[in-house]
Design a protein around this motif. Structure first.
Motif, PDB file in Angstrom:
ATOM      1  N   LYS A 184       0.828  -1.203   0.000  1.00 50.86           N
ATOM      2  CA  LYS A 184       0.000   0.000   0.000  1.00 50.86           C
ATOM      3  C   LYS A 184       0.870   1.265   0.000  1.00 50.86           C
ATOM      4  CE  LYS A 184      -3.879   2.186   2.321  1.00 50.86           C
ATOM      5  NZ  LYS A 184      -4.835   2.138   3.417  1.00 50.86           N
ATOM      6  N   ALA A 185       2.044   1.183   0.624  1.00 57.47           N
ATOM      7  CA  ALA A 185       2.963   2.322   0.691  1.00 57.47           C
ATOM      8  C   ALA A 185       3.773   2.500  -0.598  1.00 57.47           C
ATOM      9  CB  ALA A 185       3.902   2.165   1.883  1.00 57.47           C
ATOM     10  N   GLY A 186       3.621   1.594  -1.558  1.00 53.93           N
ATOM     11  CA  GLY A 186       4.321   1.728  -2.836  1.00 53.93           C
ATOM     12  C   GLY A 186       5.508   0.817  -3.022  1.00 53.93           C
ATOM     13  N   GLY A 187       5.847   0.038  -1.992  1.00 50.77           N
ATOM     14  CA  GLY A 187       6.909  -0.953  -2.130  1.00 50.77           C
ATOM     15  C   GLY A 187       6.332  -2.225  -2.719  1.00 50.77           C
ATOM     16  N   LYS A 188       7.139  -3.244  -2.785  1.00 53.81           N
ATOM     17  CA  LYS A 188       6.666  -4.545  -3.249  1.00 53.81           C
ATOM     18  C   LYS A 188       7.071  -5.573  -2.207  1.00 53.81           C
ATOM     19  CE  LYS A 188       6.274  -7.518  -7.206  1.00 53.81           C
ATOM     20  NZ  LYS A 188       6.498  -7.647  -8.641  1.00 53.81           N
ATOM     21  N   ALA A 189       6.091  -6.242  -1.645  1.00 54.97           N
ATOM     22  CA  ALA A 189       6.350  -7.284  -0.646  1.00 54.97           C
ATOM     23  C   ALA A 189       5.522  -8.499  -0.996  1.00 54.97           C
ATOM     24  CB  ALA A 189       6.008  -6.774   0.749  1.00 54.97           C
ATOM     25  N   LEU A 190       6.093  -9.669  -0.751  1.00 51.84           N
ATOM     26  CA  LEU A 190       5.402 -10.906  -1.079  1.00 51.84           C
ATOM     27  C   LEU A 190       6.066 -12.089  -0.398  1.00 51.84           C
ATOM     28  CD1 LEU A 190       6.508 -12.098  -4.581  1.00 51.84           C
ATOM     29  CD2 LEU A 190       7.375 -10.007  -3.586  1.00 51.84           C
ATOM     30  N   VAL A 191       5.355 -13.188  -0.374  1.00 52.60           N
ATOM     31  CA  VAL A 191       5.900 -14.456   0.099  1.00 52.60           C
ATOM     32  C   VAL A 191       6.644 -15.083  -1.075  1.00 52.60           C
ATOM     33  CG1 VAL A 191       5.342 -16.779   0.915  1.00 52.60           C
ATOM     34  CG2 VAL A 191       4.092 -14.805   1.813  1.00 52.60           C
ATOM     35  N   VAL A 192       7.879 -15.512  -0.826  1.00 56.72           N
ATOM     36  CA  VAL A 192       8.670 -16.197  -1.847  1.00 56.72           C
ATOM     37  C   VAL A 192       9.088 -17.563  -1.314  1.00 56.72           C
ATOM     38  CG1 VAL A 192       9.482 -14.082  -2.958  1.00 56.72           C
ATOM     39  CG2 VAL A 192      10.832 -15.088  -1.114  1.00 56.72           C
ATOM     40  N   ARG A 193       9.222 -18.502  -2.226  1.00 49.94           N
ATOM     41  CA  ARG A 193       9.575 -19.866  -1.857  1.00 49.94           C
ATOM     42  C   ARG A 193      10.840 -20.353  -2.574  1.00 49.94           C
ATOM     43  NH1 ARG A 193       5.190 -21.495   1.045  1.00 49.94           N
ATOM     44  NH2 ARG A 193       3.299 -20.302   0.655  1.00 49.94           N
TER      45      ARG A 193
END
Length: 91
Positions: A71-80
């Protein structure tokens, strides 16, 4: 494969990425709960990688933090895997 092995492989990959600054976030009493395992800035873009095994599941707090970063403009995610990180950064 253990989560620590995946983290190690991702960190080794990030060493090869041009214009990349990264670190492994260590939990504990001095860290902030829910912060992704690996934080990176690649060519001015903020990334948060929450590392999980094939069967691992992000906690509610981790999911909330991922949403806030996005929401703040970064990119975050779960990675495997390293492949997931490559896809996220466009390699």
């Amino acid at each position: 494969m253990k989560e620590a092995d995946i983290v190690r492989a991702i960190l080794e990959f990030l060493k090869t990425v041009p214009r990349c600054f990264y670190w492994k976030e260590h939990g504990g009493m001095y860290g902030r709960a829910g912060i992704p395992d690996i934080i990176a800035c690649i060519e001015g873009r903020f990334y948060g990688f929450e590392v999980k095994t094939d069967t691992g599941v992000a906690t509610g707090l981790q999911k909330a933090t991922i949403r806030k970063i996005n929401k703040a403009g970064g990119k975050a995610l779960v990675v495997r895997s390293v492949a997931d990180v490559k896809a996220a950064i466009g390699c």
